[in-house]
Design a protein around this motif. Structure first.
Motif, PDB file in Angstrom:
ATOM      1  N   ASN B  40      38.991  -5.807  38.048  1.00 61.52           N
ATOM      2  CA  ASN B  40      37.848  -6.556  38.102  1.00 61.52           C
ATOM      3  C   ASN B  40      37.804  -7.833  37.350  1.00 61.52           C
ATOM      4  O   ASN B  40      36.802  -8.340  37.235  1.00 61.52           O
ATOM      5  CB  ASN B  40      36.690  -5.684  37.973  1.00 61.52           C
ATOM      6  N   PHE B  41      38.890  -8.123  36.634  1.00 57.91           N
ATOM      7  CA  PHE B  41      38.821  -9.533  36.006  1.00 57.91           C
ATOM      8  C   PHE B  41      38.489  -9.450  34.514  1.00 57.91           C
ATOM      9  O   PHE B  41      38.831 -10.364  33.635  1.00 57.91           O
ATOM     10  CB  PHE B  41      37.764 -10.462  36.773  1.00 57.91           C
ATOM     11  N   VAL B  42      37.772  -8.197  34.238  1.00 54.91           N
ATOM     12  CA  VAL B  42      37.371  -8.291  32.798  1.00 54.91           C
ATOM     13  C   VAL B  42      37.526  -7.033  32.173  1.00 54.91           C
ATOM     14  O   VAL B  42      37.921  -6.923  30.951  1.00 54.91           O
ATOM     15  CB  VAL B  42      35.707  -8.455  32.831  1.00 54.91           C
ATOM     16  N   SER B  43      37.754  -5.809  32.888  1.00 51.80           N
ATOM     17  CA  SER B  43      38.070  -4.638  32.216  1.00 51.80           C
ATOM     18  C   SER B  43      39.479  -4.633  31.608  1.00 51.80           C
ATOM     19  O   SER B  43      40.302  -5.175  32.037  1.00 51.80           O
ATOM     20  CB  SER B  43      38.057  -3.447  33.182  1.00 51.80           C
ATOM     21  N   PHE B 256      33.580  -8.601  42.423  1.00 54.63           N
ATOM     22  CA  PHE B 256      34.281  -8.095  41.392  1.00 54.63           C
ATOM     23  C   PHE B 256      35.580  -7.474  41.566  1.00 54.63           C
ATOM     24  O   PHE B 256      36.147  -6.466  40.855  1.00 54.63           O
ATOM     25  CB  PHE B 256      33.707  -7.308  40.351  1.00 54.63           C
TER      26      PHE B 256
END
Lengths: 445, 290
Positions: B40-43, B256
């Motif tokens: 999701n790009f951030v986790s 996301f």
């Protein structure tokens, strides 16, 4: 000479490029996002750091909403000399969410941001949000979590952990042009049920108007499903429930009214604006809209010379509405110092005084029970009963679904509704079944 | 030869190469890498899923519609823009105040920001209060739904793209027409060539490099259409104007799912790549270069 000039240009360019690389690397590597306080990690316990801490706060929406937010930020900055909050406008909720996500990935997220309540799940589960439980426990006398309206706390918790405090919260309400209702001989107290809404619209159509211009918005749909006694998703959130009879009833109701020309359902990106325009121009007598629009709509009604009253969304089996709006959250990668500053800012913005202020300025709900019971709000309700409806309606409010894939599921539902309404050959039940099948694949993951 | 003289050419192109690698080459490989993950790009955790994203994409009916939307949009935009521009160029390819004015007028949309254009056309195309429906109402026709109905929404976007692009294309065509040597026309006139024959046998072949250039540029541009869709329709109603780049944006930044979005990006890269190769192989053989 030319050679020297070229060499100089080249050197400058290389330096610029290298500097850009360097800056990038640094941002990714450290957790300190604003940089300015990097050398001063004196710890959270120090109450008066030598340097002023600067934190960023990102918010959504313009006009009255923006003015209220900016005014509160100004007041916060003036109220003390340790923390400077820089508030930045980032468009609507979708734009804001996309930018926060990208900024977080780049290591440059704001310390505090608005967050639309249904997205709390996605953001919290992906580790972008700071859990606030410890902060709230420590400062429980100041924050008084149980003072918040319980109807608004459902979206503050994800998997039992506190992630946000209710800020500018809303419910959809029914806006009525009662001057128009009276002129065609309708009782301005109604409509209180779906049947009455249909009858009212029929009379209005006979008089060359329509009942309502209504975008097939997921938020309103959530309300109509609640009024029919159903839910959007199953209890554990792993399956779709909107293809049940309670979930299909709103689509059938809308389709029936639209096909008889009693209401108009515009689709596309401008649908919401069209609904507002039709209502403002007195083409339609009703609109569903967020309570955030009360102040703005009162001005429109005054300008166009008609009287505005607000009411509960009409009931089917019962009344029912989703809540909406945003809460304030803290991102997880700031330094401890910044988190303390962010926490102080969040508690300030959600205080009793400020929830009263933003309620009167914009129309969003007063989030605290002590605010609702205050003399100031009581006097305000007395003078402008239009503001009171949303607070009373909270009794029938329910939280929005917060599943990670809900934004995508919402899009699937919206498309199914539009398809059922636009195409006479598509039965609502079939459209919702097909949507449920798609949604189940996403939800069961 | 000094060391500097040997190094000079490389150092001259270095800035361009560095920037190109940073902003084009590296992202392409990173995208291909990401397309095989569920992320999701951030986790902090990425899950490797192999080609699962591609499988899901190709099985998704919405994505197939997105592909067909993009193709239809591109075909319509490219044909209409180049066709109209060629006709306008033939008409405007002469001196005079009036022609200069028309040329300037149709070129002006090219220099306006696409965001402003999108907002402007949203107002013009408003089904209830828009100028366009008012105008066709005066002519006695019924109202069109423009962007608000799946049957007209894509064509409405094509109209905006053609309006924006036709001026620039006309200008390039006029330049192409004026670079055709006068003596060829004189030879044709001596042979008593009819205007249509002159056009087909003389002007069109001489213009073919220009046509080739414009078709390629327009196709690549149309395949990447984004701004008008983000502002005017957001892919709706009912997915009818959703195109590849908007789809990628939607999945990357609204839902996301960066891996899934990257997989769609890889498919876009593949399609544009293949089209470009086909064009260069096939069309270049027919293009007349002097």
């Amino acid at each position: 000479m030319v050679k020297k000039l070229a060499l100089l240009t080249l050197t400058v360019m290389m330096v610029v490029v290298l500097a850009a690389c360097g800056a990038n690397g640094k941002n990714e590597g450290t957790t300190n996002t604003t940089g300015s306080t990097g050398s001063n990690k004196s710890g959270a316990a120090d109450p008066s750091p030598a340097k002023k801490i600067t934190i960023k706060y990102w918010y959504a929406f313009g006009e009255k909403i923006e003015e209220a937010k900016q005014n509160m930020v100004k007041e916060f900055n003036a109220s003390q000399d340790r923390i400077e909050v820089i508030a930045e406008h980032q468009g609507n909720y979708d734009d804001l969410h996309a930018k926060v996500q990208a900024a977080f990935a780049a290591g440059d997220a704001p310390a505090v941001t608005d967050l639309e309540i249904a997205s709390t799940g996605v953001f919290a589960r992906s580790g972008m949000l700071q859990e606030l439980t410890a902060f709230a426990d420590r400062d429980k006398d100041k924050v008084q979590l149980d003072d918040f309206n319980p109807g608004l706390m459902g979206n503050a918790y994800v998997d039992g952990k506190l992630y946000g405090l209710p800020f500018m919260r809303s419910t959809p309400i029914l806006y009525k042009n009662i001057t128009l209702l009276k002129s065609v001989g309708l009782d301005p107290e109604g409509p209180k049920s779906w049947d009455e809404l249909e009858q009212y619209s029929r009379v209005l159509k006979e008089n060359g108007k329509i009942g309502m211009t209504l975008p097939a918005d997921i938020w309103f749909y959530e309300g109509l499903v609640a009024q029919s006694g159903g839910t959007i998703l199953s209890e554990d959130g792993k399956a779709a429930a909107f293809n049940s009879p309670e979930g299909v009833a709103p689509v059938e109701f809308w389709k029936k009214l639209a096909s008889e020309g009693l209401i108009k359902i515009p689709v596309g990106d401008e649908a919401g604006a069209t609904a507002d325009k039709d209502w403002a121009n007195q083409m339609s007598a009703f609109k569903f809209a967020s309570t955030a629009g009360v102040s703005g709509s009162l001005e429109i009604a005054k300008g166009n010379g008609f009287e505005l009253m607000t009411a509960f969304m009409p009931a089917n089996k019962s009344y029912g509405v989703p809540t909406g709006g945003c809460q304030l959250v803290m991102t997880s990668k700031s330094s401890d110092e910044e988190k303390e500053a962010a926490w102080e800012f969040i508690t300030f913005m959600t205080s009793k005084e400020n929830t009263i202020y933003q309620h009167k300025y914009v129309g969003y709900l007063p989030t605290r029970m002590s605010a609702v019971e205050s003399d100031e709000i009581k006097a305000h309700f007395e003078a402008f009963p239009q503001y009171k409806v949303a607070v009373d309606q909270l009794e029938f409010a329910r939280p929005r679904p917060m599943e990670t894939s809900y934004p995508e599921v919402a899009k699937i539902i919206k498309e199914a509704i539009e398809k059922a309404i636009l195409d006479p050959k598509v039965a609502p039940q079939d459209a919702m079944n097909a949507a449920a099948e798609k949604a189940n694949k996403l939800l069961s993951k | 030869m000094t060391v500097w003289e040997k190094l000079r050419p490389y150092s001259m192109v270095a800035p361009s190469i560095i920037i190109f690698s940073m902003f084009f080459i590296y992202p392409i490989f990173y995208m291909i890498y990401l397309s095989m993950f569920d992320w999701n790009f951030v986790s902090p955790t990425k899950t490797f899923v192999g080609l699962q994203n591609f499988k899901e994409l190709l099985l998704d009916a919405d994505f197939r519609q997105v592909l067909s939307n993009t193709t239809i949009y591109t075909l319509l935009t490219v044909t209409l823009t180049t066709g109209l521009a060629l006709m306008l160029a033939l008409w405007l390819n002469r001196k005079g105040v009036f022609h200069a004015f028309v040329q300037g007028a149709i070129f002006s949309p090219h220099i306006i920001s696409l965001v402003s254009i999108s907002l402007l056309w949203s107002w013009l195309m408003d089904p209830e209060y828009g100028l366009l429906n008012w105008a066709i109402g005066l002519l006695g026709f019924g109202k069109l739904e423009w962007l608000s109905h799946p049957s007209t929404s894509l064509v409405s976007l094509v109209i905006v793209a053609v309006w924006k692009g036709v001026g620039y294309n006309t200008l390039v065509f006029i330049a192409g027409l004026q670079s055709i040597p006068k003596d060829i026309y004189e030879a044709a006139a001596l042979d008593e060539s009819k205007p249509w024959t002159t056009f087909m046998k003389l002007m069109l072949p001489m213009l073919s490099p220009t046509i080739f250039f414009l078709v390629i540029i327009n196709m690549i541009g149309s395949f990447q259409v984004f701004e008008t869709i983000a502002i005017m329709t957001q892919g709706g109603p009912i997915n009818s104007t959703n195109t590849l780049v908007y789809y990628i944006y939607e999945y990357g930044f609204r839902f996301f799912k960066i891996g899934y979005a990257s997989a769609a990006g890889v498919i876009l890269l593949g399609i544009v790549g293949i089209l470009t190769i086909i064009y260069f192989k096939l069309l270049s053989k027919r293009v007349h270069y002097r």
